[in-house]
Design an enzyme around this catalytic site. Structure first.
Site, mmCIF file in Angstrom:
data_model
loop_
_atom_site.group_PDB
_atom_site.id
_atom_site.type_symbol
_atom_site.label_atom_id
_atom_site.label_comp_id
_atom_site.label_asym_id
_atom_site.label_seq_id
_atom_site.Cartn_x
_atom_site.Cartn_y
_atom_site.Cartn_z
ATOM 1 C CB ILE A 1 -7.380 -18.499 4.265
ATOM 2 C CG1 ILE A 1 -7.881 -19.675 5.116
ATOM 3 C CG2 ILE A 1 -8.013 -18.558 2.875
ATOM 4 C CD1 ILE A 1 -9.373 -19.632 5.408
ATOM 5 N NE ARG B 1 -4.402 -5.952 11.516
ATOM 6 C CZ ARG B 1 -4.786 -6.434 12.680
ATOM 7 N NH1 ARG B 1 -5.467 -5.671 13.516
ATOM 8 N NH2 ARG B 1 -4.503 -7.687 13.025
ATOM 9 C CG ASP C 1 7.145 -13.471 -6.776
ATOM 10 O OD1 ASP C 1 6.815 -12.698 -7.707
ATOM 11 O OD2 ASP C 1 7.188 -14.711 -6.913
ATOM 12 C CG ASN D 1 -8.004 -13.867 3.912
ATOM 13 O OD1 ASN D 1 -8.552 -14.941 4.188
ATOM 14 N ND2 ASN D 1 -6.910 -13.444 4.546
ATOM 15 C CE1 TYR E 1 -14.639 -15.026 12.137
ATOM 16 C CE2 TYR E 1 -15.701 -17.175 12.255
ATOM 17 C CZ TYR E 1 -14.872 -16.283 11.601
ATOM 18 O OH TYR E 1 -14.288 -16.642 10.406
ATOM 19 C CE LYS F 1 -15.724 -14.286 8.661
ATOM 20 N NZ LYS F 1 -15.042 -13.794 7.433
ATOM 21 C CB VAL G 1 -9.543 -23.106 7.991
ATOM 22 C CG1 VAL G 1 -8.258 -23.240 7.187
ATOM 23 C CG2 VAL G 1 -10.763 -23.193 7.083
ATOM 24 C CB THR H 1 -5.657 -20.207 10.236
ATOM 25 O OG1 THR H 1 -6.825 -19.786 10.970
ATOM 26 C CG2 THR H 1 -6.071 -20.739 8.876
#
Length: 241
Positions: free
Chosen positions: A17, A38, A49, A81, A148, A152, A181, A183
């Protein structure tokens, strides 16, 4: 917030994300983005960029958080994030306490550390915006990955507290609560990180405080509003054998 004028810092910017949010901010013509990771070398071609400023940042290391705040004094948009998910339950797992400590250190304490370090800078820069990437299962536990979800939940509650504390200085605090999601951290999720990132950038521009960016997240939120115990029982059925 006008994203095309935002000076952003995104933690965990090298993948998932976070990487997609950086791409969306670039597409929205943000003039500068501090891309925290990290291992900044893992930013790859993103660092090519000229608007990207690679930043070595482990949110669990106070000295790196302090160094980031010192270096990034012009930030007006902080996107927290960075996160970790051990994808394991609370009781039937030998490493449950170690997993829980790691998740709390990054997801809750790391995010809080970033909020505390950057709140004075945002105030000095006119207020700005903080975005915390949370999870819909921070509102109701998914026991299959119970530690987890608990981390959260702590991060969700903290986000509400930070929102209240910083309202007086004009800092808006956005909580993003996605479902599963797809990922590297949660492979196979129904939502695409690109779509979540697009919804996040729209929320920043549109003044949303609590964002449920995908169908699963919205389903959980709607279920909790009508029959919270039914949602709890439904998610309990996904315990591993």
């Amino acid at each position: 917030m006008d994203v095309s004028r935002a000076i952003a810092l995104v933690t965990g910017a090298n993948r998932g994300i976070g990487r997609c949010i950086v791409d969306r901010l670039l597409a929205a013509e943000a003039p500068r983005i501090y891309a925290g990771a990290r291992e900044p070398a893992k930013l790859g071609e993103l660092a090519d960029d000229p608007r990207i400023v690679p930043l070595a940042l482990d949110v669990t290391r106070p000295e790196q958080v302090a160094r980031a705040a010192e270096r990034c004094g012009d930030v007006t948009l902080l996107i927290n994030n960075a996160g970790v998910n051990r994808n394991r339950p609370l009781i039937g797992e030998p490493q449950a306490l170690a997993n829980a400590r790691a998740e709390i250190e990054v997801n809750y304490l790391g995010t809080l550390s970033m909020c505390r370090a950057f709140a004075p800078l945002l105030k000095a820069n006119g207020g700005g915006t903080i975005v915390n990437i949370l999870s819909a299962i921070g509102r109701v536990n998914l026991p299959a990955i119970g530690s987890y979800a608990a981390s959260k939940a702590a991060e969700y509650s903290m986000t509400q507290g930070v929102r209240a504390e910083l309202a007086g200085q004009g800092t808006r605090v956005v909580g993003v609560l996605p479902g599963a999601v797809d990922t590297e951290m949660t492979p196979g999720g129904d939502a695409r990180p690109e779509d979540v990132a697009a919804a996040v950038v729209e929320a920043i521009a549109g003044g949303v405080e609590d964002l449920y960016p995908d169908a699963m997240a919205r389903g959980i939120a709607e279920g909790l509003a009508t029959d919270a115990k039914a949602v709890e029982r439904e998610l309990a059925a996904f315990l591993p054998d």
